[in-house]
Design a protein around this motif. Structure first.
Motif, short mmCIF file in Angstrom:
data_model
loop_
_atom_site.label_atom_id
_atom_site.label_comp_id
_atom_site.label_asym_id
_atom_site.label_seq_id
_atom_site.Cartn_x
_atom_site.Cartn_y
_atom_site.Cartn_z
N LEU A 184 -12.56 -25.53 -30.20
CA LEU A 184 -11.73 -24.20 -30.37
C LEU A 184 -12.23 -23.42 -29.03
CD1 LEU A 184 -10.65 -21.70 -31.95
CD2 LEU A 184 -12.98 -21.20 -32.63
N TRP A 185 -11.04 -23.09 -28.27
CA TRP A 185 -11.37 -22.33 -27.12
C TRP A 185 -11.05 -20.91 -27.59
CZ3 TRP A 185 -8.12 -25.21 -22.67
CH2 TRP A 185 -8.68 -26.50 -22.45
N SER A 186 -12.02 -20.09 -27.56
CA SER A 186 -11.95 -18.62 -28.19
C SER A 186 -11.82 -17.58 -27.06
CB SER A 186 -12.74 -18.59 -29.05
OG SER A 186 -14.29 -18.56 -28.62
N HIS A 187 -11.50 -16.33 -27.43
CA HIS A 187 -11.54 -15.32 -26.56
C HIS A 187 -11.07 -15.49 -25.18
CE1 HIS A 187 -14.16 -13.27 -29.31
NE2 HIS A 187 -15.01 -14.29 -29.43
N ILE A 188 -9.71 -16.11 -25.08
CA ILE A 188 -9.09 -16.54 -23.89
C ILE A 188 -8.62 -15.17 -23.15
CG2 ILE A 188 -7.22 -17.34 -22.79
CD1 ILE A 188 -7.09 -19.52 -25.26
N GLU A 189 -9.06 -14.88 -21.84
CA GLU A 189 -8.72 -13.83 -21.09
C GLU A 189 -8.29 -14.28 -19.99
OE1 GLU A 189 -11.57 -10.07 -22.59
OE2 GLU A 189 -12.61 -11.65 -21.44
N GLU A 190 -7.69 -13.52 -18.99
CA GLU A 190 -7.25 -13.82 -17.55
C GLU A 190 -8.07 -12.89 -16.74
OE1 GLU A 190 -5.17 -12.53 -14.28
OE2 GLU A 190 -3.85 -11.89 -16.03
N ALA A 191 -8.49 -13.65 -15.68
CA ALA A 191 -8.93 -12.91 -14.56
C ALA A 191 -8.55 -13.67 -13.01
CB ALA A 191 -10.49 -12.66 -14.64
N ILE A 236 -18.88 -13.44 -25.43
CA ILE A 236 -19.96 -13.63 -24.37
C ILE A 236 -19.32 -12.51 -23.21
CG2 ILE A 236 -21.30 -14.76 -22.63
CD1 ILE A 236 -21.26 -17.15 -24.57
N LYS A 237 -19.95 -11.45 -23.29
CA LYS A 237 -19.44 -10.56 -22.23
C LYS A 237 -19.75 -11.09 -20.70
CE LYS A 237 -17.57 -7.51 -25.33
NZ LYS A 237 -15.96 -7.26 -25.06
N PRO A 238 -18.60 -10.93 -19.83
CA PRO A 238 -19.24 -11.12 -18.61
C PRO A 238 -20.37 -10.48 -17.71
CG PRO A 238 -17.06 -10.10 -18.50
CD PRO A 238 -17.51 -10.44 -19.79
N LYS A 239 -21.06 -10.97 -17.00
CA LYS A 239 -22.32 -10.12 -16.39
C LYS A 239 -21.38 -9.54 -15.18
CE LYS A 239 -25.92 -13.57 -17.42
NZ LYS A 239 -27.00 -14.39 -16.80
N LEU A 240 -22.11 -8.27 -14.93
CA LEU A 240 -21.56 -7.44 -13.93
C LEU A 240 -21.20 -7.98 -12.58
CD1 LEU A 240 -20.95 -4.38 -13.00
CD2 LEU A 240 -23.39 -4.10 -12.52
N LYS A 241 -22.34 -8.95 -12.26
CA LYS A 241 -22.06 -9.42 -10.68
C LYS A 241 -20.92 -10.54 -10.86
CE LYS A 241 -24.54 -12.75 -7.72
NZ LYS A 241 -25.54 -13.54 -7.38
N LEU A 242 -20.50 -11.05 -11.76
CA LEU A 242 -19.49 -11.93 -12.22
C LEU A 242 -18.31 -11.19 -12.03
CD1 LEU A 242 -18.03 -14.58 -12.54
CD2 LEU A 242 -18.52 -14.36 -15.08
N ARG A 243 -18.18 -9.91 -12.83
CA ARG A 243 -17.06 -9.33 -12.74
C ARG A 243 -16.85 -8.82 -11.29
NH1 ARG A 243 -13.12 -9.30 -14.26
NH2 ARG A 243 -12.46 -7.27 -14.62
N LYS A 244 -17.73 -8.17 -10.73
CA LYS A 244 -17.53 -7.68 -9.23
C LYS A 244 -16.95 -8.78 -8.36
CE LYS A 244 -20.90 -4.01 -9.17
NZ LYS A 244 -22.18 -3.68 -8.66
N GLN A 245 -17.43 -10.15 -8.42
CA GLN A 245 -16.75 -11.20 -7.84
C GLN A 245 -15.38 -11.48 -8.01
OE1 GLN A 245 -19.59 -14.33 -8.77
NE2 GLN A 245 -20.75 -13.84 -7.40
N GLU A 246 -15.08 -11.60 -9.47
CA GLU A 246 -13.71 -11.49 -9.94
C GLU A 246 -12.62 -10.48 -9.29
OE1 GLU A 246 -14.35 -13.92 -14.14
OE2 GLU A 246 -13.89 -11.54 -14.05
N VAL A 247 -13.12 -9.04 -9.51
CA VAL A 247 -12.53 -8.01 -8.76
C VAL A 247 -12.25 -8.45 -7.16
CG1 VAL A 247 -12.35 -5.62 -8.35
CG2 VAL A 247 -13.15 -6.55 -10.67
N ARG A 250 -11.69 -8.37 -19.07
CA ARG A 250 -10.44 -9.06 -18.37
C ARG A 250 -9.47 -8.67 -19.09
NH1 ARG A 250 -14.59 -13.56 -18.96
NH2 ARG A 250 -15.67 -13.61 -16.95
N PHE A 251 -8.17 -9.37 -18.66
CA PHE A 251 -6.91 -9.11 -19.25
C PHE A 251 -6.65 -10.03 -20.38
CE2 PHE A 251 -6.03 -7.36 -14.84
CZ PHE A 251 -5.58 -6.14 -15.37
N TYR A 252 -5.83 -9.61 -21.56
CA TYR A 252 -5.62 -10.38 -22.38
C TYR A 252 -4.33 -11.37 -21.98
CZ TYR A 252 -8.60 -7.95 -25.78
OH TYR A 252 -9.68 -7.22 -26.31
N PRO A 253 -4.23 -12.46 -22.51
CA PRO A 253 -2.86 -13.39 -21.98
C PRO A 253 -1.78 -12.88 -22.87
CG PRO A 253 -4.41 -14.42 -23.58
CD PRO A 253 -4.99 -13.07 -23.36
N ILE A 254 -1.30 -11.67 -22.28
CA ILE A 254 0.08 -11.35 -23.13
C ILE A 254 1.05 -10.91 -22.28
CG2 ILE A 254 -1.25 -10.52 -25.08
CD1 ILE A 254 -1.29 -7.61 -24.09
#
Length: 280
Positions: A171-178, A205-216, A261-265
């Motif tokens: 099961l691939w759950s909580h699919i989001e786009e970054a 599992i919420k992304p860590k702040l460091k990871l989100r900054k890298q994604e942005v 992150r963004f939902y895949p919609i």
């Protein structure tokens, strides 16, 4: 190709035997050993016709596993059932639940999935699309999500797989786009019933702040690169930002949540859509 996978491990062609089962490390497809007196041993992909035959074997094995699992939990289940509308045949039909299970291994168009799903719904039957190894071993794309993704509040947007090779459900759950890439949590199960029982309790599992900054940061770089490459869509976004007094490469800071992150919609990268809505 000088190396292939056997039982999950890489093996050199020089140490392989002709009748072994080997798989390509990149695409996961079956490969065969090529050897001769005047050439170095190597692995090669199977001809197209042989690949289709292998897919058919996986499809049959997957349907049989689904059928057996439904029998174990005392469901009234049938395989290869022609529906009342005579227009299609269900891989697995559970009559006491009015539920069809479609095990999809090969490529299929969005139109075909939509039409078949609509036909089931018009007959009062729910349908679940369960994907095979071919989908499991490739990068997740928007096209796949458009065809098969489902939503449940407890586990967000999700896809269900059955892997014949691994003999387990995923099961691939909580699919989001970054940054144009789909990110998800992977959960593994021995039975479909176990998957159904568990998914109400899956915690995101919420992304860590460091990871989100890298994604942005990567998102800002992607915007800059596309403008330099004169991608028309991004030039239009840059022009829209300029007319509103903003710089396009600063858009991720404005439009991205630092925790979500963004939902895949969307039919495009989520940031592009969000930015267009904010500034239009």
């Amino acid at each position: 190709m000088l190396m292939a996978q056997e039982n999950g491990k890489l093996i050199l062609a020089v140490g392989a035997v002709r009748n072994g089962k080997y798989y390509c490390p990149q695409c996961g497809q079956l490969v065969i050993l090529k050897n001769g007196k005047n050439r170095r041993p190597y692995f090669a992909h199977l001809p197209k016709a042989v690949k289709l035959e292998a897919e058919s074997v996986y499809h049959k094995a997957g349907k049989q596993r689904l059928y057996n699992d439904m029998l174990k939990i005392k469901y009234s289940v049938q395989m290869e059932v022609v529906m009342n509308n005579k227009a299609q045949r269900a891989d697995i039909y559970i009559s006491n639940k009015a539920l069809a299970l479609e095990y999809q291994c090969s490529a299929i168009s969005l139109k075909s999935v939509a039409n078949r799903t609509l036909e089931y719904n018009n007959s009062g039957i729910k349908v679940w699309w369960i994907l095979g190894d071919n989908y499991l071993n490739r990068r997740l794309t928007l096209a796949t999500l458009q065809k098969f993704v489902r939503y449940k509040p407890e586990c967000g947007f999700y896809l269900v797989f059955y892997s014949v090779r691994q003999s387990r459900y995923l099961l691939w759950s909580h699919i989001e786009e970054a940054n144009g890439i789909f990110i998800y949590q992977v959960n593994r199960y021995q039975s479909l019933q176990e998957c159904w029982r568990d998914w109400d309790d899956i915690q995101q599992i919420k992304p860590k702040l460091k990871l989100r900054k890298q994604e942005v940061s990567r998102e800002a770089h992607r915007l800059q690169v596309n403008v330099m490459l004169k991608n028309q869509q991004y030039l239009e976004l840059a022009d829209l930002c300029y007319r509103c007094g903003y710089i396009l490469t600063g858009a991720p800071i404005i439009c991205h949540s630092i925790s979500h992150r963004f939902y895949p919609i969307f039919y495009e990268v989520g940031l592009n859509f969000d930015l267009g809505c904010c500034l239009s």
